[in-house]
Design an enzyme around this catalytic site. Sequence first.
Site, PDB file in Angstrom:
ATOM      1  N   THR A  41      38.571  39.237  40.597  1.00 21.89           N
ATOM      2  CA  THR A  41      37.852  40.198  39.750  1.00 21.89           C
ATOM      3  C   THR A  41      37.876  41.564  40.405  1.00 21.89           C
ATOM      4  OG1 THR A  41      35.759  39.901  40.917  1.00 21.89           O
ATOM      5  CG2 THR A  41      36.172  38.477  39.003  1.00 21.89           C
ATOM      6  N   ASP A  42      37.808  42.617  39.621  1.00 21.93           N
ATOM      7  CA  ASP A  42      37.470  43.894  40.236  1.00 21.93           C
ATOM      8  C   ASP A  42      36.062  43.710  40.803  1.00 21.93           C
ATOM      9  OD1 ASP A  42      37.304  46.425  41.199  1.00 21.93           O
ATOM     10  OD2 ASP A  42      37.831  47.433  39.338  1.00 21.93           O
ATOM     11  N   TRP A  43      35.721  44.569  41.750  1.00 21.80           N
ATOM     12  CA  TRP A  43      34.492  44.350  42.526  1.00 21.80           C
ATOM     13  C   TRP A  43      33.242  44.465  41.628  1.00 21.80           C
ATOM     14  CZ3 TRP A  43      38.379  42.917  44.860  1.00 21.80           C
ATOM     15  CH2 TRP A  43      38.445  42.633  46.214  1.00 21.80           C
ATOM     16  N   GLY A  44      32.725  43.317  41.213  1.00 22.55           N
ATOM     17  CA  GLY A  44      31.553  43.320  40.337  1.00 22.55           C
ATOM     18  C   GLY A  44      31.907  43.081  38.878  1.00 22.55           C
ATOM     19  N   ALA A  45      33.143  42.682  38.604  1.00 19.52           N
ATOM     20  CA  ALA A  45      33.560  42.520  37.196  1.00 19.52           C
ATOM     21  C   ALA A  45      33.226  41.144  36.628  1.00 19.52           C
ATOM     22  CB  ALA A  45      35.062  42.776  37.056  1.00 19.52           C
TER      23      ALA A  45
END
Length: 766
Positions: A228-232
């Site tokens: 995931t993108d960071w926090g996605a």
Amino acid sequence: MKTTEVIKDMRLKDKVAFCSGRDSWNTKPFPDSDIPSVMMTDGPTGLRKQIGTNDALGFAQSETATCFPAESLIACSFDKTLISEMGAAIAEEAGTAGVSMVLAPGVNIKRNPLCGRNFEYFSEDPYLAGKMGASFITAVQKKGIGASLKHFACNSQEYYRLVSDSIIDERTLRELYLTNFEYAVKEGRPASVMCAYNKINGTYCSENKYLLTDILRDDWGYDGFVVTDWGALNDRSKAFEAGCDLAMPGGSAWGEKDVLGNIDKGRLDEEYVNQSAERILSFVKNGRAALESAAFSADLEMHHELARRIAEGSAVLLKNDENILPCKETDIAVIGAMAQKPRFQGSGSSRVNPSKVDSVLSFLPEAPYAPGYDEDGSTTDEMLRLASDTARSAKIAVIVAGLPDIYEAEGLDRSDMKMPEGHNRLITEVAKANPNTVVALCCGCAVETPWADEVKAILYMGLSGQAGAGALVKILTGEINPSGRLAETWPMVYEDCASASFYSAGMRDAEYREGLYAGYRYYDKAGKEVRFPFGAGLSYTSFSYENLSVGKNRVSITVKNTGAGFGGETILMFVEAPQDSIHRPVRELKGFEKVFLEAGESKEVFFELDERSFAVWNGGWKVCPGEYEIQIGPCSAKLKQSGEKPDPGDEGWYLSLDGIAPREDWIRLLGYTPEQTPIRPFTVSSAVIDVAENTLLVRIILWFFEKAAAKIYGRGSVNYQIVLRGAEEAPLRRIQDIAKSKGQLAQALADFGNKKFFQGLGHLFR
Ligand code: BGC
């Protein structure tokens, strides 16, 4: 032991836990199963390995590394060898620092000039972005370090990036916003693909099965893992089902309890977890093994030189009236504070702590100098007077100008396409004082240049990395012959851009109403005059093109250096399709090469043609029958193609291309009427700022956040603004993530927002 066996032997709870990171940058180790931890760090212009405190936006200090030119500049080199050298050097620095994967490259399409992260992306063209991305990935991975291709997909605006929905029709998605990833995946085979924060047509990328499994794995044959993108990560169970493997950053166990419950109740097949864990494990094992077996050595001095060579090969000479350049060093007066304090990289997660930084003035210590403007881009009459006097004192006035730091940052779209008023005024005043004025532009994106006709030369230096100043001086003085070409169109004014009236501001969900017509695809089709077209770029020498030969699968052309000195030439191959069967762009880039030739030397250059050089998406890739034109430089040749006539469907709005398409026409093309995502009732995916409006607790959290950001970064600084905007636009689940709360804090906050006080308390203390 084989990966599958290791995973089979693990407890379900551990397998699920293994699929999210240990902290901001590392995977979770499981010593009992002999699973080590590996580290991933940004990024696209150099290594950002944070020291001590971990934060995902690039503000905590990181170890020194080489800051290479931004992707937006290196794309202008059109040079796969050069970007490969950069990838190899970044991999060496990563290996030396014990990092197994770099979070790069970013290949998103520059849909609109205002996207705050345009400096981090290659181009408005998917072929160029995909091919440059593939070269970068291949070079990184040849060294044994993994690359993470990002941000998959349709992540072309920063405004509400964590919650926004990219609403797009299938053809546009395939032809423009996925083709870039497709080339990079198929040719680069990245260790991981990073899914974007946003939704596509209503479904978060992190839980979008169509994107992550049907297209990425089934159509393209991808066998790496998805991070995931960071926090996605939104819903862990849905993410597993969609084919999203690793959740980053780690630490909060978001959704893991639900996953266990869902498996227990038979609502989620454990096999999804097994598959994800296996994919991650095989990366972890390879990553560890590569670090242990390869001897990495990063020579930062050599990398500094490489960074300069990349800037030299990428800078674009946009205008050079009366061949004012190159010029003698002793003829130059230098104007512009950026000559002293260079603007060489963008802000956010790609920001590198450079090993050293060159400045223009350090290479021209004898040159008369005036700053002309302040750090924030403003100027005064006195500064302008001083700058004009300085300009008059020399034969040639070189102004170094562009965009200050705050204008180009992750998380913040620009509000217009203008340079600061102080820079524009300075250029106009200096050009009045000295008719031989040259402007060197330092910015990672297209800007309006209302003064373009007032100056003799314009040299685009982009964000040229820590050694960019040396490249600038060498180009001015002719030691280096410029050979870059613009990788994005520069319109006259922002309003000329197809998506100008509906992009970003005010609309959280992104309506891709311009369809296929981003960048040159629009300006060409609509016959709109632009300031500098895609592919623009001059040289100090000249080239001729002859003997264009076009076969079924292969094209060749001979390029000759007809001028007086050595130089590089970027050769672009466009395919112009017949316009009679389906609405489509006038021409599209389908090949590029770079050659370097001595004066008088010539070289034959080859290009491949395949189905995709001609195809459109019409429920599959289809080639319309008809006569196609292959264009290379001033030469062109016709080529007949047979094929199946696609069903153009309802393409009504494309016919009104000379103006901007009415929304109703786009809706017809889309096939349904999209709504902006409703703000209420609040859920864990609601933006913090919305919930704050009627929830005291969330307002208090934001208040504390603002105070902390102001204390750490200084109110008004670029980092302060990125952090604050990021916090306001983030979904509630990010608060829970950041607080590393294992309970149901996000749901409780949503309940409070919905005035369900007791339900909220229940969730808070559950
Ligand atoms: C960015 C990514 C980056 C990640 C880790 C995110 O905010 O969107 O590009 O790789 O942070 O720093």
